[in-house]
Design a protein around this motif. Structure first.
Motif, PDB file in Angstrom:
ATOM      1  N   PHE A 142      16.982 -26.238  23.745  1.00  0.00           N
ATOM      2  CA  PHE A 142      16.185 -25.153  24.317  1.00  0.00           C
ATOM      3  C   PHE A 142      17.004 -24.467  25.403  1.00  0.00           C
ATOM      4  CE2 PHE A 142      13.134 -28.583  23.235  1.00  0.00           C
ATOM      5  CZ  PHE A 142      12.420 -27.931  22.231  1.00  0.00           C
ATOM      6  N   THR A 143      17.199 -23.178  25.254  1.00  0.00           N
ATOM      7  CA  THR A 143      17.911 -22.389  26.263  1.00  0.00           C
ATOM      8  C   THR A 143      17.074 -21.151  26.559  1.00  0.00           C
ATOM      9  OG1 THR A 143      20.011 -23.137  25.293  1.00  0.00           O
ATOM     10  CG2 THR A 143      20.101 -21.315  26.879  1.00  0.00           C
ATOM     11  N   GLY A 144      16.198 -21.284  27.525  1.00  0.00           N
ATOM     12  CA  GLY A 144      15.275 -20.187  27.821  1.00  0.00           C
ATOM     13  C   GLY A 144      14.273 -19.945  26.706  1.00  0.00           C
ATOM     14  N   ALA A 145      13.950 -20.982  25.943  1.00  0.00           N
ATOM     15  CA  ALA A 145      12.936 -20.838  24.884  1.00  0.00           C
ATOM     16  C   ALA A 145      11.586 -20.543  25.518  1.00  0.00           C
ATOM     17  CB  ALA A 145      12.870 -22.113  24.053  1.00  0.00           C
ATOM     18  N   ARG A 146      10.751 -19.837  24.786  1.00  0.00           N
ATOM     19  CA  ARG A 146       9.485 -19.392  25.353  1.00  0.00           C
ATOM     20  C   ARG A 146       8.311 -19.733  24.440  1.00  0.00           C
ATOM     21  NH1 ARG A 146       9.928 -15.284  29.488  1.00  0.00           N
ATOM     22  NH2 ARG A 146      12.127 -15.055  30.097  1.00  0.00           N
ATOM     23  N   THR A 147       7.180 -19.970  25.087  1.00  0.00           N
ATOM     24  CA  THR A 147       5.926 -20.097  24.367  1.00  0.00           C
ATOM     25  C   THR A 147       4.814 -19.604  25.276  1.00  0.00           C
ATOM     26  OG1 THR A 147       4.599 -21.571  22.965  1.00  0.00           O
ATOM     27  CG2 THR A 147       5.324 -22.468  25.083  1.00  0.00           C
ATOM     28  N   ALA A 148       3.726 -19.148  24.697  1.00  0.00           N
ATOM     29  CA  ALA A 148       2.634 -18.553  25.477  1.00  0.00           C
ATOM     30  C   ALA A 148       2.047 -19.556  26.470  1.00  0.00           C
ATOM     31  CB  ALA A 148       1.551 -18.026  24.550  1.00  0.00           C
ATOM     32  N   ALA A 149       1.588 -19.045  27.603  1.00  0.00           N
ATOM     33  CA  ALA A 149       1.084 -19.909  28.673  1.00  0.00           C
ATOM     34  C   ALA A 149      -0.111 -20.738  28.232  1.00  0.00           C
ATOM     35  CB  ALA A 149       0.715 -19.062  29.887  1.00  0.00           C
ATOM     36  N   ASP A 150      -0.880 -20.231  27.278  1.00  0.00           N
ATOM     37  CA  ASP A 150      -2.074 -20.972  26.851  1.00  0.00           C
ATOM     38  C   ASP A 150      -1.780 -21.988  25.746  1.00  0.00           C
ATOM     39  OD1 ASP A 150      -1.586 -19.165  24.834  1.00  0.00           O
ATOM     40  OD2 ASP A 150      -3.654 -18.429  24.688  1.00  0.00           O
ATOM     41  N   LEU A 151      -0.502 -22.103  25.341  1.00  0.00           N
ATOM     42  CA  LEU A 151      -0.155 -23.084  24.308  1.00  0.00           C
ATOM     43  C   LEU A 151       0.266 -24.399  24.954  1.00  0.00           C
ATOM     44  CD1 LEU A 151       1.603 -20.978  21.541  1.00  0.00           C
ATOM     45  CD2 LEU A 151      -0.800 -21.613  21.795  1.00  0.00           C
ATOM     46  N   ILE A 152      -0.558 -24.881  25.834  1.00  0.00           N
ATOM     47  CA  ILE A 152      -0.413 -26.176  26.470  1.00  0.00           C
ATOM     48  C   ILE A 152      -1.652 -26.986  26.126  1.00  0.00           C
ATOM     49  CG2 ILE A 152      -1.346 -25.253  28.645  1.00  0.00           C
ATOM     50  CD1 ILE A 152       0.304 -27.391  30.115  1.00  0.00           C
ATOM     51  N   VAL A 153      -1.451 -28.208  25.684  1.00  0.00           N
ATOM     52  CA  VAL A 153      -2.575 -29.072  25.311  1.00  0.00           C
ATOM     53  C   VAL A 153      -2.869 -29.974  26.505  1.00  0.00           C
ATOM     54  CG1 VAL A 153      -3.455 -30.766  23.676  1.00  0.00           C
ATOM     55  CG2 VAL A 153      -1.844 -28.998  22.911  1.00  0.00           C
ATOM     56  N   GLY A 154      -4.087 -29.900  27.014  1.00  0.00           N
ATOM     57  CA  GLY A 154      -4.431 -30.618  28.225  1.00  0.00           C
ATOM     58  C   GLY A 154      -3.997 -29.841  29.453  1.00  0.00           C
ATOM     59  N   GLU A 155      -4.082 -30.469  30.603  1.00  0.00           N
ATOM     60  CA  GLU A 155      -3.758 -29.805  31.860  1.00  0.00           C
ATOM     61  C   GLU A 155      -2.252 -29.866  32.147  1.00  0.00           C
ATOM     62  OE1 GLU A 155      -6.051 -31.208  35.134  1.00  0.00           O
ATOM     63  OE2 GLU A 155      -7.846 -31.504  33.913  1.00  0.00           O
ATOM     64  N   PRO A 156      -1.734 -28.862  32.847  1.00  0.00           N
ATOM     65  CA  PRO A 156      -0.320 -28.930  33.261  1.00  0.00           C
ATOM     66  C   PRO A 156      -0.064 -30.183  34.093  1.00  0.00           C
ATOM     67  CG  PRO A 156      -1.205 -26.714  33.610  1.00  0.00           C
ATOM     68  CD  PRO A 156      -2.373 -27.590  33.253  1.00  0.00           C
ATOM     69  N   GLY A 157       1.036 -30.863  33.798  1.00  0.00           N
ATOM     70  CA  GLY A 157       1.395 -32.070  34.523  1.00  0.00           C
ATOM     71  C   GLY A 157       0.683 -33.316  34.057  1.00  0.00           C
TER      72      GLY A 157
END
Length: 399
Positions: free
Chosen positions: A223-238
């Motif tokens: 991954f070198t500056g790979a991107r994905t939408a902010a809402d494509l996280i499963v569960g809470e950040p951290g």
């Protein structure tokens, strides 16, 4: 525990068997026996077409709830499906990580929007998934993940930098589920996030790793500056560690019973080979073959017991250790089978049969089964889980 099947279950078995007999024909007939561990390079486009055919006929995600596109089958009917699929020598499925891991994880931890976006393409086998867990310094020790994720300045995307390794099927998948460190300065299980990342983008590079068996189902992913939408996280950040462990809990589900059927076919093949070349007359080899047969029957009974306990809420992968025990048992049994096959072959097993000097089935099993005790949780990790979390022994020193 009652291990017998009801009349309804046996009728369902007949339905599955008839479907596979009727549909593994024509253009699909030649796919029998292709694919599977160490052989995922075989007939990939054709096996994808077969899997999509299964989807159109309603035979993918059979254990999923009907509201998510599955058939809502009972535990025992799921076992029957996977056993009959293996018994029919149907080709290795290309959608395992999506169907068995990603889908159930989204149902358990994802948002309604994530389920609506990703579950239908998994059922239809239109989008395939790969697992972004292991790293060069974080294989068995997943908590040592160093791949970093940060939110963009405008907060609309996650930006990833780092490396994953042993990433199964990344070379033909469209999506990765990635465990990344999203809180700078965090350590171990804290500060990790579980992200869904598209593979086809400039910031993701997939490099296949050629194996001894000739295939390349494992990959390095950069991954070198790979991107994905902010809402494509499963569960809470951290809080991704809990999601990551939840996914691993789904890893050893009912499909393992189909795996046992596949093992039985391999063992029958080794026995037939021993009879054909006279190795069966060696009392030591004959005793090892008999022991393998008995161990396989015990393995199946134990797998059914484990599934019953987990389904009934009486056990978990870490709680009662059933999943770890089963992983240790089948991985080491299969490794010993590979060694037994080579001993039955004798010195002839050291040679390729003829040009183009490809490995025989027995040579491939011998070589690839060395990995069985590593992938999906190494033997050392499973023993530590049992020792520390189940038996309450002192933690292994970590320096």
């Amino acid at each position: 525990m009652d291990l017998t099947y009801s009349a309804t279950d046996e009728a369902f078995r007949a339905e599955v068997r008839a479907f596979l007999e009727d549909h593994l024909a024509g253009d699909f007939r030649g796919l029998k026996g292709l694919g599977g561990p160490g052989r995922d390079h075989e007939a990939l486009p054709e096996r994808l077409a077969w899997n999509q055919h299964l989807a159109r006929e309603g035979w993918t995600c059979v254990g999923w709830p009907t509201e998510h596109g599955g058939r809502g089958l009972s535990l025992w009917q799921q076992v029957i499906f996977h056993e009959e699929y293996a018994r029919a020598d149907a080709p290795g499925r290309v959608n395992h990580l999506g169907e068995e891991l990603m889908g159930p994880t989204l149902m358990a931890f994802g948002t309604p929007e994530q389920c609506a976006r990703f579950l239908p393409p998994i059922v239809a086998v239109e989008e395939l998934w790969a697992q972004g867990y292991s790293e060069p310094g974080a294989g068995s020790d997943l908590a040592n993940v160093q791949t970093k994720a940060r939110l963009s300045d405008d907060g609309t995307e996650w930006i990833l930098d780092g490396q994953k390794v042993w990433t199964s099927n990344a070379h033909f998948s469209q999506w990765l589920f990635v465990v990344a460190r999203s809180e700078p300065g965090s350590q171990r299980h804290q500060g990790l996030s579980f992200l869904l990342v598209p593979i086809d983008q400039p910031g993701v590079e997939v490099r296949p790793i050629e194996q001894l068996t000739g295939g390349s189902e494992f990959n390095e992913v950069f991954f070198t500056g790979a991107r994905t939408a902010a809402d494509l996280i499963v569960g809470e950040p951290g809080k991704g560690w809990g999601v990551a462990m939840g996914l691993l809990g789904f890893e050893r589900g009912v499909s393992t019973l189909g795996q046992v059927v596949g093992f039985a076919r391999e063992l029958d093949g080794v026995i037939a080979l021993a009879k054909a070349n006279g190795a069966i007359d060696d009392p030591v080899l004959r005793d090892r073959l008999a022991a393998s047969k008995v161990e396989l029957e015990v393995m199946r009974a134990n797998a059914l017991r484990v599934l019953s306990l987990v389904t009934g809420g009486e056990d978990s992968a870490a709680g009662g250790g059933a999943g770890s025990i089963f992983k240790l048992v089948w991985a080491n049994w299969h490794r010993r089978l590979g060694e037994l096959a080579m001993d039955v072959l004798g010195t002839g097993g050291l040679l390729a049969e003829s040009a183009p000097y490809e490995l025989s089935a027995w040579q491939r099993i011998f070589l690839f089964s060395r990995a069985d005790t590593i992938y999906g949780g190494s033997d050392e990790v499973q023993r530590n889980i049992l020792a520390e979390r189940v038996l309450g022994l002192p933690r292994e020193p970590r320096g």
